[in-house]
Design an enzyme around this catalytic site. Structure first.
Site, mmCIF file in Angstrom:
data_model
loop_
_atom_site.group_PDB
_atom_site.id
_atom_site.type_symbol
_atom_site.label_atom_id
_atom_site.label_comp_id
_atom_site.label_asym_id
_atom_site.label_seq_id
_atom_site.Cartn_x
_atom_site.Cartn_y
_atom_site.Cartn_z
ATOM 1 N N ASP A 174 33.627 42.186 53.580
ATOM 2 C CA ASP A 174 34.866 42.804 53.129
ATOM 3 C C ASP A 174 35.860 41.755 52.623
ATOM 4 O O ASP A 174 35.823 40.598 53.040
ATOM 5 C CB ASP A 174 35.461 43.575 54.315
ATOM 6 C CG ASP A 174 36.655 44.416 53.949
ATOM 7 O OD1 ASP A 174 36.505 45.295 53.086
ATOM 8 O OD2 ASP A 174 37.736 44.213 54.535
ATOM 9 N N GLU B 146 32.935 41.550 48.507
ATOM 10 C CA GLU B 146 33.839 42.443 47.790
ATOM 11 C C GLU B 146 34.892 41.625 47.044
ATOM 12 O O GLU B 146 35.755 40.999 47.660
ATOM 13 C CB GLU B 146 34.534 43.396 48.757
ATOM 14 C CG GLU B 146 35.496 44.346 48.050
ATOM 15 C CD GLU B 146 36.499 44.995 48.979
ATOM 16 O OE1 GLU B 146 36.980 46.096 48.650
ATOM 17 O OE2 GLU B 146 36.815 44.402 50.036
#
Length: 641
Positions: free
Chosen positions: A355, A384
């Site tokens: 993330d 990400e």
């Protein structure tokens, strides 16, 4: 205190060139049943490439003790005390000759008192090279677990956790979906044609509200009991593998939840970023007192960026409820790296999704990915990077020739740029610089990527409006978008519910609504998408469409490894070819509402003249001659195979 005697017999296996016969040895080790508050990682393995291990030990006044270990092959290299007296960090060395087994770590006080903790050193179940990560031959099904299926209502609520309420009428409350709900529906996922699953984080989020999404971990080594148990997570991994499905774990190295156990007793002054500000305002902690991230992610690449802006991105808290971890602290860095490796080894993972990749310290992120890929050379990690600039996306991929010399060690990143291009291409009216040309020119940016096929492409995800909403409820455009994503040289990811046209029209972009319950996942649901009961004909058609394309893609070498050739948009159509020996796949997007005939001579260089192709979607045969006529708007997917 009760004691157990652990007797392990180790046989010395003779190699072909061994001249002297070694006798069988027996090792007797006394171990206790005592435990401390926390020793993390909770266990480790012999036979790792990196033979070092750092234990985080947390217990009242443990810093006043001296640890000792008496176990063959285990050496305490160094003991580090923290600012808090309740921590010790112990550097261990594990020799190649070390045998698996249990042993005591004895913590001695100056007055002769001692505490003991039994530690488990395991044998690895398989060699590191057999941990195979996802790649572009896979299709990934992204799931928000709380909203997918509730197989066990008994684990919906626990009195010892902060958020106890289950309320399916509240988009931001917990709804009860769990790990068993995913496991029970692996057949559905497999039959659709998916070969990997990416559940949003499943670790404990003991937060007072909005704990359902999973991105505010309060324990990095514990499965949230409202999702299930560690054993249920391991069962998901095992059963997924039997179904030909890899398990990707969603991890967060940038931040934790404010209720994380260590926030009550921080070991060092710099365990989290802006820690002094937090400690000074702890009794009045809110959005105003928090020093939040400026979200200027370009400071990672910007050679002109000020240090003020760099720190604002890397050190600011993502939100007030998510403390920003300081990966420049070497103990935090080691903790995060070992945690990722522990989960790979424990759960037999097929990948990690990391993330908020551009927010942590970027040198640490290189070390983190490098440590994992060094240990597991055939593994994969996707980071990400929410950017519409291909240069920023490409910067994070291993093999990029970055001017600053940065090597990310990251195999895959996310293609938000192409996702936007596809949506714009289908929503815009055709002109010289609008419409399908967005895909054409967007794909031309692949020259900047070290490996385009390893970049993850998607129609939407858990943080953005559903693709059906983005495309204004146009089913034909949605099919064109999905077929394009599944044909381009990329690694595709599809969000759960896309196959049944889930949307967020009522509140576009609202995260709670985007993460809608999957129909049929709860007992008593009037509609069941797993069985098709109650679905509209439009939903069934989309489900069948995606299933057909996914299952074809699963075995298409041309899509996995073929050369890509595309032609500039022409009269509202776009032709793209994926070519490998023995197979050519043709993707045709047609935005014309009225019938149109296209001269196929302009595509002569592909070498399809006179060949018979099969329509992958309808099964019809097509002879590639002089022209093709489209009677209606939509997508055509042809194959010579």
């Amino acid at each position: 205190m009760n004691k157990i005697i652990l007797i392990a017999f180790f046989s010395i296996i003779l190699s072909c060139g061994q001249k002297n016969e070694d006798s069988q040895e027996s090792l007797i080790q006394e171990v206790s049943n005592e435990t401390l508050h926390r020793v993390e990682p909770p266990n480790w393995w012999i036979g790792m490439k990196d033979q070092s291990l750092q234990l985080l030990v947390h217990h009242d006044n443990i810093g006043k003790t001296t640890p000792e270990i008496s176990y063959q092959g285990i050496t305490i290299e160094k003991v580090h005390k923290a600012k808090s007296p309740n921590y010790l960090f112990i550097d261990l060395s594990i020799s190649e000759s070390t045998k698996s087994g249990n042993f005591d770590i004895v913590f001695k006080l100056d007055n002769g008192d001692e505490k003991k903790h039994t530690y488990d050193l395991k044998s690895r179940e398989k060699k590191a090279e057999y941990f195979i990560g996802f790649d572009n031959s896979d299709a990934i099904y992204l799931i928000t677990p709380d909203r997918f299926a509730n197989a066990n209502p008994e684990n919906d609520s626990f009195e010892n956790l902060n958020e106890k309420v289950i309320d399916r009428s509240d988009d931001y409350a917990r709804h009860g979906g769990d790990i068993q709900g995913i496991t029970n529906n692996l057949d559905y996922i497999s039959e659709l044609g998916f070969t990997a699953i990416w559940p949003c984080p499943l670790l404990t989020n003991d937060m007072p509200q909005w704990s359902y999404h999973g991105y505010a971990m309060t324990n990095f080594y514990e499965v949230d009991p409202r999702f299930g148990t560690l054993e249920e997570y391991l069962e998901l991994s095992r059963k997924a593998k039997k179904n030909g499905i890899k398990l990707i774990m969603d991890q967060v190295a940038n931040h934790c939840g404010l209720e994380h156990w260590w926030m009550k007793d921080l070991p060092f002054e710099d365990w989290v970023n802006n820690q002094k500000n937090y400690e000074e305002n702890i009794d009045n902690w809110n959005w105003e007192t928090n020093i939040g991230s400026n979200h200027r992610r370009t400071t990672n690449q910007d050679s002109y960026a000020s240090e003020y802006d760099r720190r604002g991105n890397n050190e600011g808290w993502f939100v007030a409820a998510m403390p920003d971890l300081n990966q420049r602290n070497p103990f935090m860095a080691k903790y995060l790296i070992q945690n990722s490796i522990w989960w790979i080894e424990t759960a037999d993972l097929g990948g990690i999704r990391q993330d908020t990749y551009p927010y942590p310290d970027k040198d640490f992120m290189s070390d983190w990915a490098g440590a994992i890929m060094n240990e597991y050379p055939n593994f994969n990690i996707v980071g990400e990077e929410w950017s519409y600039n291909p240069l920023l996306i490409g910067y994070w991929q291993e093999g990029a020739h970055n001017k600053d010399g940065y090597d990310s060690n990251l195999k895959s990143t996310m293609d938000f740029a192409m996702q936007k291009n596809i949506v714009d291409a289908l929503n815009e009216n055709e002109s010289w610089d609008k419409g399908l040309v967005k895909i054409y020119e967007g794909l031309a940016n692949d020259f900047a990527y070290a490996s385009p096929k390893d970049i993850m492409l998607f129609p939407d995800n858990h943080d953005m409006s559903r693709v059906f909403t983005q495309l204004n409820g146009d089913v034909k455009n949605t099919k064109m978008a999905l077929a394009t994503i599944l044909t381009l040289p990329r690694t595709p990811q599809i969000y759960y519910g896309t196959e049944i046209l889930m949307d967020d029209f009522d509140k576009p972009g609202d995260h709670g609504l985007i993460r809608t319950d999957f129909p049929g996942g709860w007992q008593g649901d009037a509609i069941n998408a797993f069985t098709g009961e109650g679905l509209s004909e439009e939903q069934k058609d989309m489900q069948a469409f995606l299933k057909t394309v996914l299952n074809y893609r699963k075995n298409s070498k041309a899509i996995h490894d073929g050369k890509t050739v595309h032609f500039a948009p022409f009269l509202g159509t776009y032709f793209l070819f994926r070519i490998i020996e023995g197979e050519t796949v043709v993707l045709i997007l047609n935005k014309n509402e009225e019938p149109i005939t296209i001269d196929l001579k302009r595509y002569t260089e592909i070498g399809l003249d006179g060949k018979e192709l099969k329509n992958v979607i309808t099964g019809e045969k097509f002879l590639w001659n002089d022209a093709i006529t489209f009677n209606k708007k939509g997508v055509i997917l042809l194959s010579t195979k």
